[in-house]
Design a protein around this motif. Structure first.
Motif, PDB file in Angstrom:
ATOM      1  N   ASP A   5       1.104  -1.223  -0.096  1.00  0.00           N
ATOM      2  CA  ASP A   5       0.080  -0.072  -0.257  1.00  0.00           C
ATOM      3  C   ASP A   5       0.889   1.193  -0.352  1.00  0.00           C
ATOM      4  O   ASP A   5       0.571   2.051  -0.342  1.00  0.00           O
ATOM      5  N   LYS A   6       2.002   1.071   0.660  1.00  0.00           N
ATOM      6  CA  LYS A   6       2.821   2.997   0.228  1.00  0.00           C
ATOM      7  C   LYS A   6       3.810   2.517  -0.472  1.00  0.00           C
ATOM      8  O   LYS A   6       3.197   4.121  -1.022  1.00  0.00           O
ATOM      9  N   ILE A   7       3.446   1.289  -1.033  1.00  0.00           N
ATOM     10  CA  ILE A   7       4.534   1.737  -2.723  1.00  0.00           C
ATOM     11  C   ILE A   7       3.232   2.155  -3.729  1.00  0.00           C
ATOM     12  O   ILE A   7       3.608   3.197  -4.249  1.00  0.00           O
ATOM     13  N   ARG A   8       2.121   2.024  -3.207  1.00  0.00           N
ATOM     14  CA  ARG A   8       1.238   2.101  -4.415  1.00  0.00           C
ATOM     15  C   ARG A   8       0.967   3.724  -4.384  1.00  0.00           C
ATOM     16  O   ARG A   8       1.226   4.439  -5.109  1.00  0.00           O
ATOM     17  N   GLU A   9       1.029   4.181  -2.682  1.00  0.00           N
ATOM     18  CA  GLU A   9       0.485   5.684  -2.984  1.00  0.00           C
ATOM     19  C   GLU A   9       1.691   6.611  -2.994  1.00  0.00           C
ATOM     20  O   GLU A   9       1.690   7.724  -3.262  1.00  0.00           O
ATOM     21  N   ARG A  10       3.533   6.114  -2.861  1.00  0.00           N
ATOM     22  CA  ARG A  10       3.952   6.517  -3.085  1.00  0.00           C
ATOM     23  C   ARG A  10       4.305   7.022  -4.980  1.00  0.00           C
ATOM     24  O   ARG A  10       4.569   8.100  -5.244  1.00  0.00           O
ATOM     25  N   LEU A  11       3.925   6.311  -5.528  1.00  0.00           N
ATOM     26  CA  LEU A  11       4.028   5.896  -7.002  1.00  0.00           C
ATOM     27  C   LEU A  11       3.072   6.951  -7.225  1.00  0.00           C
ATOM     28  O   LEU A  11       3.087   7.070  -8.563  1.00  0.00           O
ATOM     29  N   ALA A  65      10.387   8.001  -6.184  1.00  0.00           N
ATOM     30  CA  ALA A  65       9.219   8.558  -5.593  1.00  0.00           C
ATOM     31  C   ALA A  65       9.138   7.735  -4.605  1.00  0.00           C
ATOM     32  O   ALA A  65       8.097   7.813  -2.997  1.00  0.00           O
ATOM     33  N   LEU A  66      10.144   6.209  -4.905  1.00  0.00           N
ATOM     34  CA  LEU A  66      10.005   5.290  -3.310  1.00  0.00           C
ATOM     35  C   LEU A  66      10.767   5.918  -2.081  1.00  0.00           C
ATOM     36  O   LEU A  66      10.288   5.533  -0.749  1.00  0.00           O
ATOM     37  N   GLY A  67      11.757   6.360  -2.392  1.00  0.00           N
ATOM     38  CA  GLY A  67      12.683   7.025  -1.502  1.00  0.00           C
ATOM     39  C   GLY A  67      13.120   6.088  -0.575  1.00  0.00           C
ATOM     40  O   GLY A  67      13.896   4.715  -0.969  1.00  0.00           O
ATOM     41  N   ASP A  68      13.297   6.343   0.699  1.00  0.00           N
ATOM     42  CA  ASP A  68      13.708   6.261   1.596  1.00  0.00           C
ATOM     43  C   ASP A  68      12.715   4.100   1.768  1.00  0.00           C
ATOM     44  O   ASP A  68      13.850   3.111   2.431  1.00  0.00           O
ATOM     45  N   MET A  69      12.450   3.796   1.275  1.00  0.00           N
ATOM     46  CA  MET A  69      11.778   2.449   0.883  1.00  0.00           C
ATOM     47  C   MET A  69      12.500   1.408   0.197  1.00  0.00           C
ATOM     48  O   MET A  69      12.683   0.634   0.688  1.00  0.00           O
ATOM     49  N   ALA A  76      14.437  -5.801  -3.622  1.00  0.00           N
ATOM     50  CA  ALA A  76      14.473  -5.934  -4.344  1.00  0.00           C
ATOM     51  C   ALA A  76      13.527  -5.800  -5.877  1.00  0.00           C
ATOM     52  O   ALA A  76      12.135  -6.008  -5.370  1.00  0.00           O
ATOM     53  N   LEU A  77      13.088  -5.083  -6.758  1.00  0.00           N
ATOM     54  CA  LEU A  77      12.078  -3.961  -7.276  1.00  0.00           C
ATOM     55  C   LEU A  77      12.554  -4.242  -9.007  1.00  0.00           C
ATOM     56  O   LEU A  77      13.396  -4.184  -9.566  1.00  0.00           O
ATOM     57  N   ALA A  78      11.979  -5.617  -9.612  1.00  0.00           N
ATOM     58  CA  ALA A  78      11.825  -5.555 -11.189  1.00  0.00           C
ATOM     59  C   ALA A  78      11.011  -4.385 -11.373  1.00  0.00           C
ATOM     60  O   ALA A  78       9.867  -4.661 -11.308  1.00  0.00           O
TER      61      ALA A  78
END
Length: 87
Positions: A5-11, A65-69, A76-78
């Motif tokens: 949810d945090k990832i979606r919000e930050r994007l 956009a994701l910053g400190d996350m 890892a993020l593909a």
């Protein structure tokens, strides 16, 4: 709020027309990143914000956009970042 949810919000500032986020953390059980708490994710994002930008620049926009996350919650993020025309 969950990490996804945090990832979606930050994007949200990238105004995605489509956003698909998949948690692949279970595929990496026992991996060093899994033990440290960071998850493994796949992201497909479609946004006009990527128009006229190369792949590296698109990925940088996502990382910013994701910053400190990227240091804490995500190991890892593909990323597949496309324009609406490419989708």
């Amino acid at each position: 709020m969950s990490v996804m949810d945090k990832i979606r919000e930050r994007l949200t500032p990238l105004a995605p027309q489509q956003l698909e986020l998949i948690d692949d953390s279970h595929l990496h059980a026992g991996h060093a990143g899994a033990r440290s708490g960071g998850g493994h994710y796949r992201l497909i994002i479609v946004s006009a914000a990527f128009s006229g930008k190369n792949t590296v620049t698109r990925h940088r926009l996502v990382y910013e956009a994701l910053g400190d996350m990227m240091r804490n919650d995500i190991h890892a993020l593909a990323i597949q970042a496309r324009t609406p025309e490419e989708h």
